[in-house]
Design an enzyme around this catalytic site. Structure first.
Site, short mmCIF file in Angstrom:
data_model
loop_
_atom_site.label_atom_id
_atom_site.label_comp_id
_atom_site.label_asym_id
_atom_site.label_seq_id
_atom_site.Cartn_x
_atom_site.Cartn_y
_atom_site.Cartn_z
N ASN A 32 0.86 -1.18 0.00
CA ASN A 32 0.00 0.00 0.00
C ASN A 32 0.90 1.23 0.00
OD1 ASN A 32 -2.89 0.95 0.36
ND2 ASN A 32 -1.87 2.08 2.01
N ARG A 33 0.43 2.31 -0.67
CA ARG A 33 1.23 3.54 -0.74
C ARG A 33 1.68 3.95 0.67
NH1 ARG A 33 -1.74 8.91 -2.84
NH2 ARG A 33 -3.03 8.35 -1.04
N VAL A 74 -7.12 0.42 -5.88
CA VAL A 74 -7.06 1.81 -5.40
C VAL A 74 -8.19 2.61 -6.04
CG1 VAL A 74 -4.55 1.64 -5.12
CG2 VAL A 74 -5.48 2.71 -7.19
N LYS A 75 -8.28 3.84 -5.66
CA LYS A 75 -9.32 4.72 -6.17
C LYS A 75 -9.27 4.75 -7.70
CE LYS A 75 -10.63 8.72 -3.52
NZ LYS A 75 -11.72 7.97 -2.98
N SER A 128 -18.07 -7.07 -7.55
CA SER A 128 -19.28 -6.59 -6.89
C SER A 128 -19.49 -7.31 -5.57
CB SER A 128 -20.51 -6.79 -7.76
OG SER A 128 -21.66 -6.35 -7.06
N GLY A 129 -20.13 -6.62 -4.65
CA GLY A 129 -20.47 -7.24 -3.37
C GLY A 129 -19.96 -6.45 -2.20
N GLY A 130 -19.32 -5.31 -2.48
CA GLY A 130 -18.85 -4.46 -1.39
C GLY A 130 -17.81 -5.16 -0.53
N LYS A 182 -19.67 -4.99 -15.41
CA LYS A 182 -19.85 -4.49 -14.04
C LYS A 182 -20.65 -3.19 -14.05
CE LYS A 182 -19.67 -3.64 -9.68
NZ LYS A 182 -18.82 -2.66 -9.06
N HIS A 185 -24.22 -4.06 -14.65
CA HIS A 185 -24.69 -4.63 -13.38
C HIS A 185 -25.14 -3.49 -12.44
CE1 HIS A 185 -23.85 -5.27 -9.10
NE2 HIS A 185 -24.25 -6.52 -9.26
N ASN A 186 -24.31 -2.48 -12.32
CA ASN A 186 -24.67 -1.36 -11.43
C ASN A 186 -25.88 -0.60 -11.95
OD1 ASN A 186 -22.26 -2.16 -10.22
ND2 ASN A 186 -21.67 -0.08 -9.71
N GLU A 189 -28.79 -2.49 -11.04
CA GLU A 189 -28.96 -2.29 -9.58
C GLU A 189 -29.76 -0.99 -9.32
OE1 GLU A 189 -25.17 -2.72 -7.41
OE2 GLU A 189 -25.67 -0.86 -6.38
N TYR A 190 -29.44 0.06 -10.05
CA TYR A 190 -30.20 1.32 -9.90
C TYR A 190 -31.68 1.07 -10.19
CZ TYR A 190 -26.28 4.79 -9.86
OH TYR A 190 -25.20 5.57 -9.55
P1 NBP Z 1 -10.66 3.71 -2.01
O1 NBP Z 1 -11.36 3.85 -3.30
O2 NBP Z 1 -11.10 4.57 -0.87
O3 NBP Z 1 -9.09 3.98 -2.26
C1 NBP Z 1 -8.17 3.98 -1.20
C2 NBP Z 1 -6.90 3.31 -1.63
O4 NBP Z 1 -6.33 3.96 -2.78
C3 NBP Z 1 -5.84 3.36 -0.54
O5 NBP Z 1 -5.14 2.16 -0.55
C4 NBP Z 1 -4.99 4.53 -0.99
O6 NBP Z 1 -3.69 4.48 -0.48
C5 NBP Z 1 -4.96 4.28 -2.46
N1 NBP Z 1 -4.49 5.40 -3.28
C6 NBP Z 1 -5.06 6.60 -3.55
BR1 NBP Z 1 -6.62 7.18 -2.85
N2 NBP Z 1 -4.33 7.37 -4.37
C7 NBP Z 1 -3.25 6.63 -4.65
C8 NBP Z 1 -2.11 6.88 -5.45
N3 NBP Z 1 -1.98 8.01 -6.15
N4 NBP Z 1 -1.16 5.93 -5.49
C9 NBP Z 1 -1.28 4.78 -4.80
N5 NBP Z 1 -2.36 4.49 -4.03
C10 NBP Z 1 -3.33 5.41 -3.96
O7 NBP Z 1 -10.63 2.17 -1.53
P2 NBP Z 1 -11.78 1.05 -1.54
O8 NBP Z 1 -13.09 1.57 -1.05
O9 NBP Z 1 -11.19 -0.13 -0.90
O10 NBP Z 1 -12.00 0.74 -3.09
C11 NBP Z 1 -10.94 0.31 -3.93
C12 NBP Z 1 -11.45 0.21 -5.36
O11 NBP Z 1 -12.48 -0.78 -5.40
C13 NBP Z 1 -12.09 1.49 -5.90
O12 NBP Z 1 -11.79 1.62 -7.26
C14 NBP Z 1 -13.56 1.24 -5.71
O13 NBP Z 1 -14.35 1.99 -6.60
C15 NBP Z 1 -13.65 -0.23 -5.98
N6 NBP Z 1 -14.79 -0.93 -5.41
C16 NBP Z 1 -15.27 -0.59 -4.21
C17 NBP Z 1 -16.36 -1.28 -3.67
C18 NBP Z 1 -16.86 -0.92 -2.32
O14 NBP Z 1 -17.92 -1.45 -1.94
N7 NBP Z 1 -16.19 -0.07 -1.57
C19 NBP Z 1 -16.93 -2.31 -4.38
C20 NBP Z 1 -16.40 -2.68 -5.59
C21 NBP Z 1 -15.33 -1.97 -6.11
P3 NBP Z 1 -3.34 5.22 0.92
O15 NBP Z 1 -3.69 4.24 1.99
O16 NBP Z 1 -1.87 5.44 0.83
O17 NBP Z 1 -4.13 6.49 0.98
#
Ligand code: NBP
Length: 477
Positions: A32-33, A74-75, A128-130, A182, A185-186, A189-190
């Site tokens: 992780n960063r 990551v984001k 999918s599935g959070g 995906k 799918h979303n 879902e809407y």
């Molecule tokens: P986030 O979307 O909140 O992203 C946080 C992560 O991104 C952290 O590890 C952060 O590192 C890293 N990051 C960022 Br912000 N900028 C970065 C950069 N420039 N370089 C390297 N790392 C970077 O996390 P999440 O909610 O776990 O979701 C991850 C992905 O999965 C997203 O694309 C999201 O859309 C997708 N997703 C989410 C869900 C859900 O239910 N949450 C479901 C399905 C898919 P740090 O710790 O150093 O800040």
């Protein structure tokens, strides 16, 4: 390197997927960063399997067994591009970079093209599935080369949700296919959420029932054809009481629905492809309407309703009508979504197996539902089915509910209750089955003002009428 797979990006999704891989016996490299997150994962969950932590990207890549597989969580957007660039610097031809974030599929197509030039495989993977799903079994939609799936697929199938022993993960198609599916799918879902919300509103306004009573009705529905995760959680939410006020929880939540944008992407793409996904579009616009605060205030103060007072006499019959209308509208929304997948598959050359998509949505994901089995069966009967709604099973299921659907939508209109998704789905049903549509008049208008030409029902060729001349008809080709 020794690790079977690596995960970089250890926020909630990445950590949970890493743990899921580890629990299935895979050696998982983690990065992780901000290193603190990596340390926390290993200290809190290190006993669940074998984790190989690294502080730098270089060490992380070096810790992977060849051909390397690195999963990025990551984001979406800029951060994903930044991480891809870093990984690509240290990886070698034949290695695989997987993006499991919610990326927009055109980005995935671009990234795949760029990485292919370096000899790297890029897998755009819908998950999918959070957070719950990521840990205990998500629905996984990977795109990319077949070769990358040979290496990655067995691991994904192992950690995915399973229904009747069948994994909720399968190869979708090349480049952006996984993220595309995906996205749809979303979008579905809407639509599903909006339809359930409309059913709730109809029952509340038609019957004057309490939220908790409607929760109970949904519980009953969940034992039948409508059985699904979304009906189940809706039943639960509606029976929840706000601890602060003692009111129904749903009554203390502000009625302005937000969105992260995947519904919008789905509708934008449908407009590009010319596919009528009215259910998803109405659901997306309904969220936008709910959030149009100044407009709602102005309208509430000014616009008369002139609606009747809704007085349902036969409660049970009304509840059954709403149930049938909900089911029929839901079939329409899914049918439209699968139409969009078919159109995109043809446009982008993905060759997507629609029955397989319904199969991997049966577990793990938000739209998981019993009814998806029926969709898989429909595509097994006919792989190139032109319209899901026209499959014999759905024709009958929806046909049985048409009268109820008309009663519900017309009663809602007479009583001033908005049902954008129910009503537009019924309109779609009547439009798509119509022997003749007023599109003929549209074509005539277009020819009148813009000489856009028309076809005739009785002759081959392209025609134009000299509207401002003697109104004779010219055959143009
Ligand atoms: P986030 O979307 O909140 O992203 C946080 C992560 O991104 C952290 O590890 C952060 O590192 C890293 N990051 C960022 Br912000 N900028 C970065 C950069 N420039 N370089 C390297 N790392 C970077 O996390 P999440 O909610 O776990 O979701 C991850 C992905 O999965 C997203 O694309 C999201 O859309 C997708 N997703 C989410 C869900 C859900 O239910 N949450 C479901 C399905 C898919 P740090 O710790 O150093 O800040």
């Amino acid at each position: 390197g020794v690790a079977d797979i690596g995960v970089t990006g250890l926020a909630v999704m990445g950590s949970n997927l890493a743990r899921n891989f580890a629990r299935h016996g895979h050696k998982v490299a983690v990065h992780n960063r901000t290193y603190a997150r990596t340390e926390r994962l290993v200290s809190e969950h290190g006993d669940e399997g074998t984790f190989v932590p690294s502080e730098s990207v270089e060490d992380f890549v070096a810790s992977l067994a060849k051909p390397r597989v690195a999963l990025i969580m990551v984001k979406a957007g800029g951060p994903t591009d930044a991480v891809i660039d870093e990984l690509a610097e240290y990886m070698e031809p034949g290695d695989i970079i997987v993006d499991g974030g919610n990326s927009h599929f055109p980005d995935t197509i671009r990234r795949e093209r760029e990485l292919k030039e370096k000899g790297l495989h890029f897998v755009g993977m819908g998950v999918s599935g959070g957070e719950e799903g990521a840990l205990n079994g998500p629905s996984i939609m990977p795109g990319g080369t077949k070769e990358s799936y040979d290496r990655l697929g067995p691991m994904l199938e192992a950690i995915s949700a399973h229904v009747d022993g069948v994994p909720c993960a399968t190869y979708v198609g090349t480049d952006g296919a996984g993220h595309f599916v995906k996205m749809v799918h979303n979008g579905i879902e809407y639509a599903d959420m909006q339809l359930i919300a409309e059913a709730y509103d109809l029952l509340r306004q038609g019957l004057g029932a309490s939220a908790a009573e409607i929760g109970k009705i949904f519980e009953e529905w969940n034992a039948g054809d409508l059985e699904s995760f979304l009906i189940e959680i809706s039943a639960d939410v509606l029976q929840h009481t706000d601890p602060q006020t003692g009111q129904a929880f749903v009554d203390v939540v502000l009625d302005q629905a937000e969105q992260k944008g995947t519904g919008r992407w789905t509708v934008q793409n449908a407009l590009d492809l010319g596919v009528p996904i009215t259910g998803i579009a109405e659901a997306t616009f309904a969220r936008a309407l709910s959030g149009s605060v100044p407009q709602r205030e102005a309208a509430r103060a000014a616009l008369p309703g002139d609606a009747g007072t809704w007085d349902v006499t036969d409660r049970d019959a009304f509840i059954e009508d709403v149930r049938l209308a909900l089911y029929a509208s839901k079939v329409v929304a899914y049918s439209q979504g699968f139409d969009q997948i078919a159109a995109a598959s043809a446009e982008y050359g993905w060759n997507i197996d629609r029955g397989a998509m319904a199969r991997i949505w049966r577990g793990g994901c938000i739209i998981r539902a019993r009814f998806l089995n029926r969709i898989t069966e429909a595509y097994e009967r006919q792989a190139d089915l032109p319209l899901l709604l026209a499959d014999p099973y759905f024709t009958e299921a929806v046909g049985n509910g048409v009268a109820a659907w008309r009663r519900v939508v017309s009663q809602a209109a007479l009583n001033g209750v908005p049902t954008p998704a129910f009503a537009s789905s019924l309109s779609y049903y009547d439009g798509i089955r119509a022997a003749r549509l007023p599109a003929a008049l549209i074509q005539a208008q277009r020819d009148f003002f813009g000489a856009h030409t028309y076809h005739r029902v009785d002759q081959e060729g392209v025609f134009h009428t000299l509207w401002s001349g003697d109104r004779s008809e010219e055959k143009q080709s």
